[in-house]
Write an enzyme that holds these catalytic residues in place. Structure first.
Site, PDB file in Angstrom:
ATOM      1  N   LYS A 136      32.471  88.199 -11.416  1.00 12.46           N
ATOM      2  CA  LYS A 136      33.267  88.235 -10.195  1.00 12.46           C
ATOM      3  C   LYS A 136      34.683  87.758 -10.483  1.00 12.46           C
ATOM      4  O   LYS A 136      34.818  86.735 -11.139  1.00 12.46           O
ATOM      5  CB  LYS A 136      32.571  87.323  -9.188  1.00 12.46           C
ATOM      6  CG  LYS A 136      33.313  87.040  -7.926  1.00 12.46           C
ATOM      7  CD  LYS A 136      32.503  86.077  -7.117  1.00 12.46           C
ATOM      8  CE  LYS A 136      33.323  85.698  -5.912  1.00 12.46           C
ATOM      9  NZ  LYS A 136      32.763  84.584  -5.217  1.00 12.46           N
ATOM     10  N   LYS A 182      32.873  83.453 -12.987  1.00  7.62           N
ATOM     11  CA  LYS A 182      33.668  83.548 -11.760  1.00  7.62           C
ATOM     12  C   LYS A 182      35.064  83.009 -12.035  1.00  7.62           C
ATOM     13  O   LYS A 182      35.242  81.828 -12.315  1.00  7.62           O
ATOM     14  CB  LYS A 182      32.991  82.740 -10.648  1.00  7.62           C
ATOM     15  CG  LYS A 182      33.787  82.699  -9.354  1.00  7.62           C
ATOM     16  CD  LYS A 182      32.967  82.083  -8.244  1.00  7.62           C
ATOM     17  CE  LYS A 182      33.799  81.900  -6.985  1.00  7.62           C
ATOM     18  NZ  LYS A 182      33.020  81.290  -5.889  1.00  7.62           N
TER      19      LYS A 182
HETATM   20  C1  PBG Z   1      32.193  80.437  -2.421  1.00  8.41           C
HETATM   21  C2  PBG Z   1      32.529  81.854  -2.613  1.00  8.41           C
HETATM   22  C3  PBG Z   1      33.781  82.486  -2.530  1.00  8.41           C
HETATM   23  C4  PBG Z   1      33.537  83.835  -2.712  1.00  8.41           C
HETATM   24  C5  PBG Z   1      32.182  83.989  -2.917  1.00  8.41           C
HETATM   25  N1  PBG Z   1      31.572  82.758  -2.873  1.00  8.41           N
HETATM   26  C6  PBG Z   1      35.097  81.920  -2.224  1.00  8.41           C
HETATM   27  C7  PBG Z   1      35.853  81.238  -3.269  1.00  8.41           C
HETATM   28  O1  PBG Z   1      35.368  80.967  -4.364  1.00  8.41           O
HETATM   29  O2  PBG Z   1      36.993  80.882  -2.960  1.00  8.41           O
HETATM   30  C8  PBG Z   1      34.558  84.928  -2.653  1.00  8.41           C
HETATM   31  C9  PBG Z   1      34.011  86.249  -2.272  1.00  8.41           C
HETATM   32  C10 PBG Z   1      35.022  87.240  -1.852  1.00  8.41           C
HETATM   33  O3  PBG Z   1      36.244  87.049  -1.991  1.00  8.41           O
HETATM   34  O4  PBG Z   1      34.592  88.291  -1.358  1.00  8.41           O
HETATM   35  N2  PBG Z   1      32.527  79.583  -3.462  1.00  8.41           N
END
Ligand code: PBG
Length: 345
Positions: free
Chosen positions: A267, A214
């Site tokens: 992601k 991520k």
């Molecule tokens: C929680 C999380 C996030 C997203 C998924 N889980 C937010 C972030 O990390 O700021 C983002 C998902 C999206 O943008 O659709 N940590």
């Protein structure tokens, strides 16, 4: 019968076109829709899609999200009804995010047995639907500072304190009926901590979809509006990965495999196509890609301006993630895609 469809009825006579001998003519297999369908290498199916949803407190609450047209925050009762509709469309799963009644430093409501997400999972379980229920396991929607773990005395996100919180959140989500927990906090050791806690609590069958790779992405902007989770100070770059790094992403994935992840998630999706492809090569776990809020919003905004065809752009981008190697795609367009696929069939 489907035969070659000419671009237009007839072109003008082209003079002086000498015959050319080519050993290979790739256009042969592109002549008709039927030929193209026969040789298509990747196909989308609703069962490979996961729809993210935002669950908010209350009853019969439905709130639109400015940057994400077509996506809404729903109270647990309406969320359960929406999940039933998604199951009716053949969508493979749902991924639930919760918005608490009140936020605090430790994100207490995230692990509350009567929290909004837990309530929604119970209602969904009671419907006995044929789709997979997945819980986002994180703190940022629940903490008053908006970070994915508790803040220590030094002002930094405390990794090991976060692990205990994430473990109890996962257990409460499993208890409420989540089939899969998806830790997204990017804390070191989160998969191992959650696996151990689930097993100790008797949830040995609850699977873990690890947000293994991520990146600290600019494409999460609309999500933070939807979940009210913009960090109150600083940013997430001390725990989410630098988007410039691919080898580090492979280390993250390898660690999560070692710690007991059942599925790996990359992601954001489109900016991470190389990682999806590399993960598919290296690991034999199911690989999921997340078309995140900003990717969805970009297409929606351009389409609203008439600059892009939303359906074609959505199918092309999600299709690219599958082509790269994802067997599962998490996308806010899941219901729309399922309807398009049904209408195209
Ligand atoms: C929680 C999380 C996030 C997203 C998924 N889980 C937010 C972030 O990390 O700021 C983002 C998902 C999206 O943008 O659709 N940590």
């Amino acid at each position: 019968m489907t035969t070659a469809i000419p671009i237009r009825a007839a072109g003008p006579r082209i003079p002086d076109a000498p015959p050319v001998r080519l050993p290979t003519r790739l256009r042969r297999l592109r002549r008709s829709p039927a030929l193209r369908a026969l040789v298509r290498e990747t196909r989308l199916h609703p069962s490979m899609l996961v729809a993210p949803m935002f669950v908010c407190p209350g009853v019969e609450v439905r709130e639109s999200i400015g940057a994400m047209p077509g996506v809404e925050r729903l109270s647990p009762d309406l969320a359960a009804a929406e999940v039933a509709a998604l199951a009716g469309l053949g969508v493979g799963g749902v991924l639930l995010f919760g918005l608490p009644v009140a936020k605090d430093a430790l994100g207490t409501e995230a692990s509350a047995d009567d929290g909004v997400v837990q309530d929604a999972f119970r209602r969904i379980r009671a419907l006995e639907l044929p789709l997979v229920t997945i819980a986002d396991t994180c703190l940022c929607e629940y903490t008053d500072h908006g970070h994915c773990g508790p803040i220590g005395p030094d002002g930094r996100v405390d990794n090991d304190a976060a692990l205990a919180r994430l473990a109890s959140i996962a257990v409460s989500q499993a208890r409420a009926g989540a089939d899969v927990v998806a830790p997204s906090a990017m804390m070191d050791g989160q998969v191992a901590a959650i696996r151990a806690a689930l097993d100790a609590a008797g949830f040995g069958d609850t699977a873990i979809m690890a947000y293994a790779a991520k990146h600290a992405s600019a494409f999460y902007g609309p999500f933070r509006e939807a979940a009210g989770s913009t960090p109150a100070f600083g940013d997430r770059r001390s725990y989410q990965m630098d988007p410039a790094n691919g080898r580090e992403a492979m280390r993250e994935m390898q660690l999560d495999v070692t710690e007991g992840a059942d599925m790996l998630l990359v992601k954001p999706g489109l900016p991470g196509l190389d990682l999806i492809a590399a993960a598919r090569e290296r690991f034999d776990l199911p690989i999921a890609a997340y078309q995140v809020s900003g990717e969805y919003a970009m297409i929606a905004a351009a389409a609203a301006n008439g600059w892009i065809d939303r359906r074609a752009a959505t199918l092309e981008t999600v299709g690219a993630m599958v082509r790269a190697g994802a067997g599962i795609v998490i996308t806010y367009a899941a219901a729309d895609i399922a309807r398009w696929l049904r209408d195209m069939a």
